[in-house]
Design a protein around this motif. Structure first.
Motif, mmCIF file in Angstrom:
data_model
loop_
_atom_site.group_PDB
_atom_site.id
_atom_site.type_symbol
_atom_site.label_atom_id
_atom_site.label_comp_id
_atom_site.label_asym_id
_atom_site.label_seq_id
_atom_site.Cartn_x
_atom_site.Cartn_y
_atom_site.Cartn_z
ATOM 1 N N GLU A 67 3.924 10.665 8.103
ATOM 2 C CA GLU A 67 5.340 10.965 7.857
ATOM 3 C C GLU A 67 5.573 11.415 6.421
ATOM 4 O O GLU A 67 6.425 12.269 6.154
ATOM 5 N N LYS A 68 4.824 10.840 5.499
ATOM 6 C CA LYS A 68 4.976 11.169 4.075
ATOM 7 C C LYS A 68 4.181 12.406 3.670
ATOM 8 O O LYS A 68 4.264 12.860 2.520
ATOM 9 N N GLY A 69 3.379 12.937 4.602
ATOM 10 C CA GLY A 69 2.568 14.106 4.274
ATOM 11 C C GLY A 69 1.367 13.808 3.411
ATOM 12 O O GLY A 69 0.883 14.680 2.681
ATOM 13 N N VAL A 70 0.852 12.583 3.495
ATOM 14 C CA VAL A 70 -0.314 12.192 2.695
ATOM 15 C C VAL A 70 -1.589 12.501 3.469
ATOM 16 O O VAL A 70 -1.756 12.068 4.608
ATOM 17 N N GLU A 71 -2.477 13.243 2.842
ATOM 18 C CA GLU A 71 -3.779 13.561 3.444
ATOM 19 C C GLU A 71 -4.725 12.387 3.249
ATOM 20 O O GLU A 71 -4.882 11.881 2.141
ATOM 21 N N VAL A 86 0.837 -1.207 0.000
ATOM 22 C CA VAL A 86 0.000 0.000 0.000
ATOM 23 C C VAL A 86 0.870 1.254 0.000
ATOM 24 O O VAL A 86 0.606 2.205 -0.759
ATOM 25 N N MET A 87 1.895 1.271 0.820
ATOM 26 C CA MET A 87 2.761 2.448 0.879
ATOM 27 C C MET A 87 3.470 2.672 -0.457
ATOM 28 O O MET A 87 3.583 3.803 -0.934
ATOM 29 N N ASN A 88 3.927 1.597 -1.077
ATOM 30 C CA ASN A 88 4.580 1.739 -2.375
ATOM 31 C C ASN A 88 3.611 2.219 -3.432
ATOM 32 O O ASN A 88 3.920 3.113 -4.237
ATOM 33 N N ALA A 89 2.407 1.638 -3.444
ATOM 34 C CA ALA A 89 1.423 1.982 -4.470
ATOM 35 C C ALA A 89 1.035 3.456 -4.408
ATOM 36 O O ALA A 89 0.759 4.079 -5.435
ATOM 37 N N LYS A 90 1.027 4.029 -3.190
ATOM 38 C CA LYS A 90 0.634 5.427 -3.055
ATOM 39 C C LYS A 90 1.802 6.394 -3.076
ATOM 40 O O LYS A 90 1.716 7.460 -3.696
ATOM 41 N N THR A 91 2.902 6.072 -2.425
ATOM 42 C CA THR A 91 3.926 7.098 -2.175
ATOM 43 C C THR A 91 5.181 6.982 -3.028
ATOM 44 O O THR A 91 6.021 7.867 -2.985
ATOM 45 N N GLN A 92 5.319 5.890 -3.822
ATOM 46 C CA GLN A 92 6.529 5.786 -4.629
ATOM 47 C C GLN A 92 6.608 6.933 -5.643
ATOM 48 O O GLN A 92 7.658 7.517 -5.859
ATOM 49 N N ARG A 93 5.461 7.268 -6.249
ATOM 50 C CA ARG A 93 5.313 8.488 -7.049
ATOM 51 C C ARG A 93 3.851 8.894 -6.977
ATOM 52 O O ARG A 93 2.965 8.051 -7.043
ATOM 53 N N TYR A 94 3.598 10.177 -6.869
ATOM 54 C CA TYR A 94 2.216 10.651 -6.715
ATOM 55 C C TYR A 94 1.543 10.997 -8.041
ATOM 56 O O TYR A 94 0.329 10.912 -8.157
ATOM 57 N N GLU A 129 -9.087 11.001 -9.368
ATOM 58 C CA GLU A 129 -7.666 10.697 -9.548
ATOM 59 C C GLU A 129 -6.897 11.907 -9.025
ATOM 60 O O GLU A 129 -6.808 12.934 -9.683
ATOM 61 N N TYR A 130 -6.335 11.791 -7.833
ATOM 62 C CA TYR A 130 -5.727 12.945 -7.186
ATOM 63 C C TYR A 130 -4.419 13.365 -7.845
ATOM 64 O O TYR A 130 -4.138 14.559 -7.961
ATOM 65 N N LEU A 131 -3.579 12.394 -8.228
ATOM 66 C CA LEU A 131 -2.238 12.707 -8.722
ATOM 67 C C LEU A 131 -1.506 13.604 -7.731
ATOM 68 O O LEU A 131 -0.777 14.531 -8.100
ATOM 69 N N ALA A 132 -1.702 13.329 -6.452
ATOM 70 C CA ALA A 132 -1.192 14.180 -5.367
ATOM 71 C C ALA A 132 -1.142 13.336 -4.097
ATOM 72 O O ALA A 132 -1.720 12.242 -4.039
ATOM 73 N N PRO A 133 -0.483 13.832 -3.034
ATOM 74 C CA PRO A 133 -0.437 13.082 -1.769
ATOM 75 C C PRO A 133 -1.759 13.138 -1.004
ATOM 76 O O PRO A 133 -1.859 13.691 0.095
ATOM 77 N N ILE A 134 -2.775 12.580 -1.616
ATOM 78 C CA ILE A 134 -4.114 12.469 -1.024
ATOM 79 C C ILE A 134 -4.597 11.044 -1.294
ATOM 80 O O ILE A 134 -4.421 10.533 -2.406
ATOM 81 N N LEU A 135 -5.203 10.404 -0.292
ATOM 82 C CA LEU A 135 -5.687 9.044 -0.439
ATOM 83 C C LEU A 135 -7.064 8.923 0.182
ATOM 84 O O LEU A 135 -7.282 9.349 1.318
ATOM 85 N N SER A 136 -8.000 8.339 -0.540
ATOM 86 C CA SER A 136 -9.309 8.038 0.021
ATOM 87 C C SER A 136 -9.323 6.578 0.480
ATOM 88 O O SER A 136 -8.740 5.711 -0.171
ATOM 89 N N ILE A 137 -9.976 6.330 1.619
ATOM 90 C CA ILE A 137 -9.983 4.996 2.221
ATOM 91 C C ILE A 137 -11.419 4.621 2.574
ATOM 92 O O ILE A 137 -12.162 5.431 3.139
ATOM 93 N N ARG A 138 -11.785 3.387 2.258
ATOM 94 C CA ARG A 138 -13.135 2.920 2.568
ATOM 95 C C ARG A 138 -13.074 1.519 3.169
ATOM 96 O O ARG A 138 -12.319 0.661 2.683
ATOM 97 N N VAL A 139 -13.852 1.293 4.201
ATOM 98 C CA VAL A 139 -14.010 -0.035 4.780
ATOM 99 C C VAL A 139 -15.167 -0.725 4.066
ATOM 100 O O VAL A 139 -16.253 -0.147 3.912
ATOM 101 N N VAL A 140 -14.917 -1.963 3.607
ATOM 102 C CA VAL A 140 -15.945 -2.724 2.891
ATOM 103 C C VAL A 140 -16.095 -4.090 3.556
ATOM 104 O O VAL A 140 -15.184 -4.584 4.222
#
Length: 432
Positions: free
Chosen positions: A298-302, A261-269, A327-338
């Motif tokens: 720590e990575k500054g992801v909202e 998850v960390m790689n998928a989001k923060t390796q490149r925004y 599609e944020y293309l930025a350090p923003i992530l939406s999270i949902r519990v399913v």
């Protein structure tokens, strides 16, 4: 090259622009017939000669690029766009190396497959052949000029390249290198034409040239791709959005899940295969959120979450309905519990863009269902979405990623710039 003295297209009448673009199309169609029969060795030689020319003309390329950078600064381009536009010795060498890498790739043209005898005695098979003339419309990065030219040439196509106005001098300098390399190898110089005018009407004219152009490939932002898709009379290879998902299923190895998850989001925004929505299976949601939240901080992801997420992390912003489509293309992530696989796939079907989606699980049956039922161009098990890339898939290079279902899907490499035709072998056979 069919050419006017355009001076950037300023002062051209509509009739002059149409005549210019028609000339470009006619020249490309003629060149396409030559390229279709070009030997692999000659195409490879051309790519290497273009690489050598780019290295030899590095000083000119840097000087012309400085003209574009200066104009960009005057026109208020932001730092990120200026960086995408800029050349330096390392980037110039990378372009040359990219050409040599394409030259080393297997040539798909002429490859025959599925040849078999029929009851009549004839042999029937399929042969891979070039598409013909490919129009590529792109923004900012002048290195796309070289990437696109290389892939079109190796796959036996002619190319009409229309770069952004902000890179006009850089692109024309690269065009001179490409033409020189083509001529030195004995191939027709018009096999790659870089449109000389910055007039935006040239794009509209190109999109209507169905008698000369076989496929359009837009590379750029959503606005450009949407315009091309709406206006083109020619088939388009494209994707509009990269709303990519990772679903962490309840049986997943949580240590591996955190890493993926960390790689998928923060390796490149800013890439189309970056994770934008994380789906957490209910039984593991609390544990994962407690581990992921400080790492994202720590990575500054909202983080923007659903109501259940915010029960575990009250400081998280509330996700809106629009967030699931974004599609944020930025350090923003939406999270949902399913609640389970069905709910995760339903979310992806409703909000996804058919680009890249991944499941993290140790349950083989869950993985098989996800692969079979999620309708995206790349579907993954226990891997980061960042692997959705032509190089990572072994294609060597790519012209872009397609979320369409006809012809090419996923990363589009050399094979995606070709098509198949049936071939039949007989020995005087006649049909009874």
């Amino acid at each position: 090259m069919y050419s006017f003295n355009l001076s950037g297209g300023v002062g051209m009448s509509d009739a002059e622009l149409v005549a210019y673009m028609q000339g470009v199309g006619q020249a490309a169609r003629r060149a396409g017939r030559v390229m279709a029969r070009a030997d692999t060795g000659v195409k490879n030689q051309a790519l290497v000669k273009i690489a050598c020319e780019i290295e030899a003309q590095a000083g000119d390329l840097l000087a012309e690029n400085q003209r574009d950078l200066a104009a960009g600064e005057r026109n208020g381009l932001d730092a990120a766009l200026l960086d995408r536009l800029a050349f330096n010795p390392q980037r110039i060498e990378a372009m040359a190396q990219g050409l040599r890498e394409v030259a080393a790739l297997p040539d798909p043209v002429g490859v025959m497959s599925d040849v078999c005898y029929r009851p009549s005695g004839i042999q029937v098979g399929r042969m891979r052949v070039p598409l013909g003339v490919i129009g590529i419309i792109y923004e900012s990065r002048p290195n796309v000029t070289v990437d696109a030219a290389a892939l079109c040439l190796k796959s036996g196509n002619a190319a009409i390249l229309r770069g952004g106005s902000e890179a006009i001098h850089s692109n024309q300098a690269l065009a001179r290198c490409i033409r020189s390399g083509l001529e030195a190898s004995g191939l027709v110089a018009d096999a790659v034409q870089v449109v000389e005018t910055t007039d935006r009407a040239a794009v509209g004219a190109l999109l209507r040239m169905q008698e000369y152009v076989d496929v359009i490939v837009p590379r750029g932002g959503k606005g450009l791709i949407a315009r091309v898709s709406e206006e083109s009379l020619i088939p388009v290879i494209k994707h509009l959005d990269g709303v990519c998902h990772v679903f962490v299923e309840r049986s997943a190895d949580l240590d591996k899940a955190v890493a993926v998850v960390m790689n998928a989001k923060t390796q490149r925004y800013g890439t189309c295969n970056t994770l934008e929505t994380l789906l957490l299976d209910q039984p593991v949601a609390a544990r994962l959120l407690s581990r992921l939240a400080p790492l994202f901080q720590e990575k500054g992801v909202e983080l923007r979450g659903c109501a259940q997420c915010r029960e575990h992390l009250p400081q998280m912003l509330a996700a809106t309905e629009e967030d699931w489509y974004t599609e944020y293309l930025a350090p923003i992530l939406s999270i949902r519990v399913v609640d389970g696989l069905e709910a995760a796939m339903e979310h992806i079907h409703q909000y996804g863009s058919q680009h890249t989606d991944s499941i993290l699980t140790q349950d083989y049956s869950m993985a098989r269902r996800f692969l079979r039922e999620v309708d995206s161009s790349s579907v993954m098990v226990n891997a980061s979405t960042r692997f959705a890339d032509g190089f990572e898939y072994g294609l060597g290079a790519e012209i872009g990623i397609s979320t369409d279902k006809l012809h090419a899907r996923g990363p589009v490499g050399l094979e995606g710039l070709t098509t198949l035709k049936f071939v039949v072998f007989g020995d005087g056979h006649v049909r009874g």
